[in-house]
Design a protein around this motif. Structure first.
Motif, PDB file in Angstrom:
ATOM      1  N   LYS A   1       6.228  10.886  -8.720  1.00  0.00           N
ATOM      2  CA  LYS A   1       6.011  11.842  -9.914  1.00  0.00           C
ATOM      3  C   LYS A   1       5.192  10.773 -11.029  1.00  0.00           C
ATOM      4  CE  LYS A   1       9.946  13.188 -10.651  1.00  0.00           C
ATOM      5  NZ  LYS A   1      10.633  12.469  -9.718  1.00  0.00           N
TER       6      LYS A   1
ATOM      7  N   GLY B   1       0.659  -1.278  -0.034  1.00  0.00           N
ATOM      8  CA  GLY B   1       0.038   0.023  -0.085  1.00  0.00           C
ATOM      9  C   GLY B   1       0.839   1.320  -0.158  1.00  0.00           C
TER      10      GLY B   1
ATOM     11  N   THR C   1       3.262  -4.719  -5.747  1.00  0.00           N
ATOM     12  CA  THR C   1       4.033  -3.410  -5.883  1.00  0.00           C
ATOM     13  C   THR C   1       4.749  -3.392  -4.414  1.00  0.00           C
ATOM     14  OG1 THR C   1       1.823  -2.387  -4.861  1.00  0.00           O
ATOM     15  CG2 THR C   1       2.350  -2.283  -7.373  1.00  0.00           C
TER      16      THR C   1
ATOM     17  N   SER D   1       9.658  10.183   0.793  1.00  0.00           N
ATOM     18  CA  SER D   1       9.961  10.872  -0.604  1.00  0.00           C
ATOM     19  C   SER D   1      10.228  12.315  -0.218  1.00  0.00           C
ATOM     20  CB  SER D   1       8.634  10.396  -1.342  1.00  0.00           C
ATOM     21  OG  SER D   1       8.965  11.106  -2.474  1.00  0.00           O
TER      22      SER D   1
ATOM     23  N   VAL E   1       2.321   4.524  -2.820  1.00  0.00           N
ATOM     24  CA  VAL E   1       1.921   5.378  -3.631  1.00  0.00           C
ATOM     25  C   VAL E   1       1.539   4.628  -4.973  1.00  0.00           C
ATOM     26  CG1 VAL E   1       3.912   6.411  -4.755  1.00  0.00           C
ATOM     27  CG2 VAL E   1       1.977   7.761  -4.185  1.00  0.00           C
TER      28      VAL E   1
ATOM     29  N   TYR F   1      19.660  18.177  -5.984  1.00  0.00           N
ATOM     30  CA  TYR F   1      18.502  18.771  -6.150  1.00  0.00           C
ATOM     31  C   TYR F   1      18.146  19.446  -4.989  1.00  0.00           C
ATOM     32  CZ  TYR F   1      16.235  14.613  -3.795  1.00  0.00           C
ATOM     33  OH  TYR F   1      15.621  13.771  -2.920  1.00  0.00           O
TER      34      TYR F   1
ATOM     35  N   TYR G   1      15.777   3.771  -1.759  1.00  0.00           N
ATOM     36  CA  TYR G   1      15.336   3.686  -3.103  1.00  0.00           C
ATOM     37  C   TYR G   1      15.488   2.039  -3.385  1.00  0.00           C
ATOM     38  CZ  TYR G   1      16.702   8.779  -4.257  1.00  0.00           C
ATOM     39  OH  TYR G   1      16.909  10.083  -4.191  1.00  0.00           O
TER      40      TYR G   1
ATOM     41  N   ARG H   1       1.518  -4.471   4.713  1.00  0.00           N
ATOM     42  CA  ARG H   1       1.977  -5.075   6.068  1.00  0.00           C
ATOM     43  C   ARG H   1       2.010  -4.301   7.148  1.00  0.00           C
ATOM     44  NH1 ARG H   1       8.094  -5.235   6.739  1.00  0.00           N
ATOM     45  NH2 ARG H   1       7.840  -3.326   5.347  1.00  0.00           N
TER      46      ARG H   1
HETATM   47  C1  LIG Z   1      14.515   9.935   0.130  1.00  0.00           C
HETATM   48  C2  LIG Z   1      13.583   9.827  -1.186  1.00  0.00           C
HETATM   49  C3  LIG Z   1      13.444  11.024  -2.002  1.00  0.00           C
HETATM   50  C4  LIG Z   1      12.790  10.676  -2.958  1.00  0.00           C
HETATM   51  N1  LIG Z   1      12.216  11.730  -3.677  1.00  0.00           N
HETATM   52  C5  LIG Z   1      11.316  11.558  -4.729  1.00  0.00           C
HETATM   53  C6  LIG Z   1      10.840  12.759  -5.430  1.00  0.00           C
HETATM   54  O1  LIG Z   1      11.275  13.758  -5.355  1.00  0.00           O
HETATM   55  N2  LIG Z   1      10.087  12.588  -6.671  1.00  0.00           N
HETATM   56  C7  LIG Z   1       9.726  11.223  -6.850  1.00  0.00           C
HETATM   57  O2  LIG Z   1       9.003  11.181  -7.840  1.00  0.00           O
HETATM   58  N3  LIG Z   1       9.889  10.284  -6.262  1.00  0.00           N
HETATM   59  C8  LIG Z   1      10.877  10.388  -5.274  1.00  0.00           C
HETATM   60  N4  LIG Z   1      11.079   9.241  -4.398  1.00  0.00           N
HETATM   61  C9  LIG Z   1      10.602   8.034  -5.007  1.00  0.00           C
HETATM   62  C10 LIG Z   1       9.238   7.761  -4.647  1.00  0.00           C
HETATM   63  O3  LIG Z   1       9.064   8.117  -3.118  1.00  0.00           O
HETATM   64  C11 LIG Z   1       9.048   6.117  -4.532  1.00  0.00           C
HETATM   65  O4  LIG Z   1       9.356   5.722  -5.824  1.00  0.00           O
HETATM   66  C12 LIG Z   1       7.641   5.843  -4.320  1.00  0.00           C
HETATM   67  O5  LIG Z   1       7.205   6.302  -3.307  1.00  0.00           O
HETATM   68  C13 LIG Z   1       7.749   4.282  -4.198  1.00  0.00           C
HETATM   69  O6  LIG Z   1       6.296   4.129  -3.900  1.00  0.00           O
HETATM   70  P1  LIG Z   1       5.946   2.383  -3.653  1.00  0.00           P
HETATM   71  O7  LIG Z   1       4.645   2.365  -3.630  1.00  0.00           O
HETATM   72  O8  LIG Z   1       6.639   1.457  -5.000  1.00  0.00           O
HETATM   73  O9  LIG Z   1       6.667   1.748  -2.312  1.00  0.00           O
HETATM   74  P2  LIG Z   1       6.413   1.968  -0.887  1.00  0.00           P
HETATM   75  O10 LIG Z   1       6.000   3.238  -0.451  1.00  0.00           O
HETATM   76  O11 LIG Z   1       7.661   1.318  -0.260  1.00  0.00           O
HETATM   77  O12 LIG Z   1       5.371   0.731  -0.769  1.00  0.00           O
HETATM   78  C14 LIG Z   1       5.545  -0.664  -0.861  1.00  0.00           C
HETATM   79  C15 LIG Z   1       4.618  -1.182   0.309  1.00  0.00           C
HETATM   80  O13 LIG Z   1       4.652  -2.649   0.185  1.00  0.00           O
HETATM   81  C16 LIG Z   1       4.665  -3.066   1.450  1.00  0.00           C
HETATM   82  N5  LIG Z   1       4.888  -4.600   1.339  1.00  0.00           N
HETATM   83  C17 LIG Z   1       6.228  -5.011   0.929  1.00  0.00           C
HETATM   84  N6  LIG Z   1       6.052  -6.373   1.064  1.00  0.00           N
HETATM   85  C18 LIG Z   1       4.901  -6.821   1.648  1.00  0.00           C
HETATM   86  C19 LIG Z   1       4.397  -8.060   2.163  1.00  0.00           C
HETATM   87  N7  LIG Z   1       4.876  -9.016   1.743  1.00  0.00           N
HETATM   88  N8  LIG Z   1       2.986  -8.054   2.462  1.00  0.00           N
HETATM   89  C20 LIG Z   1       2.237  -6.976   2.757  1.00  0.00           C
HETATM   90  N9  LIG Z   1       2.671  -5.501   2.189  1.00  0.00           N
HETATM   91  C21 LIG Z   1       4.180  -5.462   1.753  1.00  0.00           C
HETATM   92  C22 LIG Z   1       5.473  -2.156   1.996  1.00  0.00           C
HETATM   93  O14 LIG Z   1       5.165  -2.456   3.658  1.00  0.00           O
HETATM   94  C23 LIG Z   1       5.160  -0.970   1.738  1.00  0.00           C
HETATM   95  O15 LIG Z   1       4.244  -0.201   2.393  1.00  0.00           O
HETATM   96  C24 LIG Z   1      12.085   9.325  -3.185  1.00  0.00           C
HETATM   97  C25 LIG Z   1      12.309   8.179  -2.385  1.00  0.00           C
HETATM   98  C26 LIG Z   1      13.036   8.534  -1.225  1.00  0.00           C
HETATM   99  C27 LIG Z   1      13.410   7.273  -0.449  1.00  0.00           C
END
Ligand SMILES: Cc1cc2nc3c(=O)[nH]c(=O)nc-3n(C[C@H](O)[C@H](O)[C@H](O)COP(=O)(O)OP(=O)(O)OC[C@H]3O[C@@H](n4cnc5c(N)ncnc54)[C@H](O)[C@@H]3O)c2cc1C
Length: 395
Positions: free
Chosen positions: A349, A11, A204, A46, A13, A256, A318, A35
């Motif tokens: 984004k 869950g 995801t 982010s 973004v 940045y 990341y 989780r």
């Molecule tokens: C410091 C930093 C700065 C950033 N800056 C930018 C920016 O300026 N602009 C931009 O576009 N992007 C930026 N990003 C990247 C962006 O924030 C991420 O790419 C994006 O938030 C990732 O979303 P996600 O849903 O893939 O991952 P996450 O938010 O990590 O979600 C994955 C979820 O899966 C759940 N999960 C995993 N395995 C299981 C399981 N077995 N059972 C149940 N749940 C599970 C986890 O608990 C987690 O909540 C940045 C990232 C970081 C760390």
């Protein structure tokens, strides 16, 4: 066993956007499993920058379509209370007369060809927008007036709320522990609260994606990389929210910047970070030597920041793939499994469009943009999505 048409693991973004779009496309039985709590993973760390500037044209298209969502977010999710925290302050990117100059020129031209509103600025024009910076060495300055920054946590939770309203079951505090597989097909998941059956599974899981690799017996090219973020405060030269996000390609750290809290400067490096031995989003150390090193680069561009203080610092992780671009689409050899991971520091984004196209793929619909360039197979065939700037989240 409860039975769903589609189950989404994660869950963040991305996963909450997938869940929202599944409901939007009329899917009736959808389950989102998280989780911990929605948005608590890497999304909550982010920096939130929203730009369409990329050197990979496929990413420009994903970002352009996503921007259309961010600028009218509440209407898009159908909830007047929803907000993506948008600050539309513009995005400035500059290079000196060095090896980043031609990649920047080519990327700006590519963006123009794709219909992105952008301008080329003189040093004087750039100084008017960002008067606290010095542009003496700038050879090329691009400006995206419509860009800015938002809040990834707010977007994740808003998508999840809208998904719930659309009929999706959102279960927090539920960990997926393995898959239920029949032949070559995923037919469900085994979790900390029992088994759930599904027609299609969407993963995801960001930095936790290698778990999926173990469950299906396949290598998932992705590594967790920790990055530090600093918030600096300089009372004589506040970085106000009217000032644009700024990418300094010529700084050693490809830094940045953006406004933080209306007066502080958020700054972070755009290079390879600290490779972690395990998937861990705990806060890492930000040594003072490191702060001094980045601070010197900041002061070279923002002279008043020679006297800035460190207001706060934090780290985020990341999910980095070999070409710093995501994997989107079905996993070949495993029926019923759609993957969306490897956002390599730039997934926020892209999240509205990525959620939309992954939902389309899961439902067997035609996707708005082709997913073939983002196939996991590219790491085997060598058809990588390599950016013009080399490794890094500007991609
Ligand atoms: C410091 C930093 C700065 C950033 N800056 C930018 C920016 O300026 N602009 C931009 O576009 N992007 C930026 N990003 C990247 C962006 O924030 C991420 O790419 C994006 O938030 C990732 O979303 P996600 O849903 O893939 O991952 P996450 O938010 O990590 O979600 C994955 C979820 O899966 C759940 N999960 C995993 N395995 C299981 C399981 N077995 N059972 C149940 N749940 C599970 C986890 O608990 C987690 O909540 C940045 C990232 C970081 C760390």
């Amino acid at each position: 066993m409860e039975n769903y048409d589609v189950i989404v693991i994660g869950g963040g973004v991305i996963g909450s956007s997938v869940a929202f779009h599944l409901a939007r496309f009329g899917a009736k039985r959808v389950l989102l499993l998280e989780r911990e709590t929605v948005g608590s993973g890497t999304s909550s760390q982010s920096s939130g920058i929203l730009r369409t500037h990329y050197s990979v044209k496929e990413n420009v298209e994903l970002a352009r379509r996503s921007w259309d969502v961010f600028k009218d977010f509440a209407a898009y999710v159908g909830d007047d209370d929803a907000s993506c925290g948008l600050v539309q302050c513009g995005y400035l990117i500059c290079s000196g007369d060095d090896e980043k100059l031609e990649p920047l020129r080519a990327s700006l031209r590519q963006q123009e060809a794709q219909g992105i509103p952008l301008k080329y600025l003189t040093k004087q024009e750039a100084s008017q927008l960002l008067p606290i910076a010095s542009f003496d060495d700038a050879a090329l300055i691009g400006y995206e007036p419509e860009a800015g920054f938002g809040d990834a946590y707010m977007v994740a939770t808003s998508f999840a709320k809208a998904a719930r309203h659309g009929g999706v079951t959102v279960r927090e505090g539920v960990t997926v522990q393995r898959l239920v597989i029949e032949g070559s097909r995923v037919v469900g998941v085994s979790t900390s609260v029992g088994d759930f059956a599904c027609g299609t599974l969407v993963s995801t899981q960001n930095i936790w994606t290698p778990q999926m690799g173990t469950w299906v017996g396949r290598d998932m090219p992705v590594v967790p990389e920790r990055h530090a973020v600093l918030a600096l405060e300089c009372t004589s030269a506040p970085y106000t929210s009217a000032m644009p996000v700024f990418k300094d390609l010529s700084s050693p750290g490809m830094l940045y910047y953006r406004s933080y809290g209306g007066k502080q400067m958020l700054v972070s490096e755009g290079l390879v970070g600290e490779r972690l031995p395990s998937t861990d989003t705990e806060q890492g150390d930000v040594p003072l030597d490191y702060v001094a090193e980045v601070g010197a680069q900041v002061a070279a561009r923002f002279p008043a920041y020679d006297a800035a203080g460190l207001a706060s610092s934090w780290t985020g992780v990341y999910d980095v793939t070999p070409d710093w671009n995501p994997v989107l689409g079905r996993l070949p050899g495993v029926d019923g499994l759609v993957m969306g991971y490897g956002f390599s520091g730039h997934g926020f984004k892209l999240s509205p469009t990525v959620g939309r196209v992954l939902a389309q793929e899961a439902l067997g619909m035609l996707t708005d943009v082709p997913l073939a360039p983002y196939s996991i197979e590219r790491f085997a065939t060598g058809a990588l999505l390599v950016g013009k700037y080399g490794s890094g989240a500007v991609s």
